[in-house]
Write a protein that holds these residues in place. Structure first.
Motif, PDB file in Angstrom:
ATOM      1  N   LEU A   1      48.288  39.858  37.745  1.00  0.00           N
ATOM      2  CA  LEU A   1      48.110  40.084  39.180  1.00  0.00           C
ATOM      3  C   LEU A   1      46.733  39.578  39.627  1.00  0.00           C
ATOM      4  CD1 LEU A   1      49.462  43.741  39.285  1.00  0.00           C
ATOM      5  CD2 LEU A   1      50.714  41.678  39.915  1.00  0.00           C
TER       6      LEU A   1
ATOM      7  N   THR B   1      45.618  39.900  43.226  1.00  0.00           N
ATOM      8  CA  THR B   1      45.481  41.245  43.796  1.00  0.00           C
ATOM      9  C   THR B   1      44.074  41.748  43.526  1.00  0.00           C
ATOM     10  OG1 THR B   1      47.824  41.668  43.356  1.00  0.00           O
ATOM     11  CG2 THR B   1      46.436  43.568  43.836  1.00  0.00           C
TER      12      THR B   1
ATOM     13  N   ARG C   1      41.503  47.023  45.167  1.00  0.00           N
ATOM     14  CA  ARG C   1      42.721  47.508  45.832  1.00  0.00           C
ATOM     15  C   ARG C   1      43.663  48.144  44.816  1.00  0.00           C
ATOM     16  NH1 ARG C   1      47.154  43.916  49.284  1.00  0.00           N
ATOM     17  NH2 ARG C   1      47.794  45.584  50.718  1.00  0.00           N
TER      18      ARG C   1
ATOM     19  N   ALA D   1      52.909  44.482  49.345  1.00  0.00           N
ATOM     20  CA  ALA D   1      52.111  43.430  48.732  1.00  0.00           C
ATOM     21  C   ALA D   1      52.868  42.675  47.641  1.00  0.00           C
ATOM     22  CB  ALA D   1      50.825  44.020  48.157  1.00  0.00           C
ATOM     23  N   LEU D   2      53.636  43.398  46.819  1.00  0.00           N
ATOM     24  CA  LEU D   2      54.249  42.780  45.646  1.00  0.00           C
ATOM     25  C   LEU D   2      55.738  42.521  45.798  1.00  0.00           C
ATOM     26  CD1 LEU D   2      52.398  44.700  42.792  1.00  0.00           C
ATOM     27  CD2 LEU D   2      51.783  42.553  43.920  1.00  0.00           C
TER      28      LEU D   2
END
Length: 343
Positions: free
Chosen positions: A96, A99, A103, A140-141
């Motif tokens: 990730l 990301t 966060r 987000a994902l």
């Protein structure tokens, strides 16, 4: 205790708080073939041989975080050091990199296990924060998972989406995100374990002196800290059939608490188990669980602790606990909200 956490034919894993926010189809609550299929999809990304590749990321984050600490005065290490290093490590390991680690750790703070308090209103505020964090993870994902359905790669998310599934039939996005949120909820535990380890050392001056005299004891310090002061003290299970435990028969459908932290101090397994001893001969512990639901990142946690703490003590050798700094506390979760030190 190994029976309760390692016999899926008689006990099912449950965590009502985390399951509520991560939905019911995560690694934590799946059993049997469904659980085995998901574990098979991702287990090889978390072996000792695989996680060593994350060491440069941990080292870079540790040097950066420790370097930003003052040389004199005080600092709060959870937010300044332990969470940033953990966030960088898990972002890399879980694939990730886009990301923000900060966060990720904010999500982990909101979703992670915690003690329920005497104030229902305060718990309701925390529950609302957890639901908001879960919604952020989905937003987000979720699109990333949808993209991987059409264009798979070698990432953790892609493997979780496709492995163990028939060709052309990836896992539903909601199921993938359920396990992702469970993983995110566990990230805070790595930072907590780092803080607990440092607190244990700094409250045992003779052990601290031994480590200064022999830095090779670093691995023993980390191992003993994970035994003596693990961040998760109790695991929950529900019986699926009547079960004989010692002299008692527990009916099906009963919720039980498995005090793994107590097992780590079993006098039948450890000599002088209440003593914090970084020279202790290694022995099996239940800090990372046992059986099919053992901790997915059990190979990563000691590496994060060793690299982070070695960097901290090397670059700030005179650190000590700030006056009035409490120790880890809690029945189910034994952690520190803050760890303030002086230089």
């Amino acid at each position: 205790m190994r029976q309760a956490i390692g016999a899926p034919e008689a006990f099912t894993s449950v965590d009502g708080m985390i399951s509520e926010f991560c939905e019911p189809l995560s690694l934590l609550t799946l059993e049997g073939d469904a659980h085995a299929g998901v574990r098979a999809a991702v287990d090889d990304r978390f072996t000792p041989e695989t996680v060593v590749a994350v060491d440069p990321v941990i080292e870079e984050a540790a040097v950066r975080s420790v370097g930003a600490l003052p040389e004199h005065g005080t600092a709060e290490l959870m937010d300044a050091c332990f969470k940033p290093v953990t966030g960088a490590a898990v972002a890399e390991l879980f694939g990730l990199p886009k990301t923000d680690p900060a966060r990720l750790m904010r999500w982990a703070d909101a979703l992670g296990p915690r003690e329920t308090g005497p104030d229902p209103a305060a718990d309701a505020v925390l529950d609302a924060g957890a639901r908001a964090a879960a919604a952020e993870v989905d937003a987000a994902l979720g699109p990333v998972v949808e993209g991987l359905k059409a264009a798979p790669d070698s990432s953790f998310l892609s493997r979780l989406t496709h492995c163990g599934r028939p060709p052309g039939d990836p896992r539903p996005t909601a199921d993938v995100l359920s396990t992702v949120k469970l993983c995110v909820a566990s990230f805070r535990e790595i930072a907590d374990a780092t803080a607990n380890a440092l607190h244990a050392l700094l409250t045992h001056p003779e052990q601290h002196a031994a480590l200064r005299a022999d830095p090779a004891l670093l691995a023993g310090w980390v191992r003993e800290s994970l035994r003596w002061s693990p961040p998760i003290a109790v695991l929950e299970r529900v019986t699926t059939v009547p079960v004989r435990l010692g002299a008692h028969t527990v009916p099906a459908g009963e919720r039980i608490a498995v005090a793994t932290a107590s097992a780590n101090r079993d006098e039948r397994a450890f000599t002088d188990p209440e003593t914090f001893d970084i020279r202790r001969t290694p022995a099996p512990v239940l800090t990372f669980g046992y059986g099919t639901h053992r901790c997915l990142v059990r190979a990563l946690v000691p590496r994060v602790l060793r690299i982070t703490l070695a960097t901290l003590l090397e670059r700030r050798p005179g650190l000590r606990l700030a006056a009035g700094q409490p120790g880890p506390s809690g029945w189910r979760v034994r952690t520190l909200d803050r760890l303030t030190v002086e230089f």
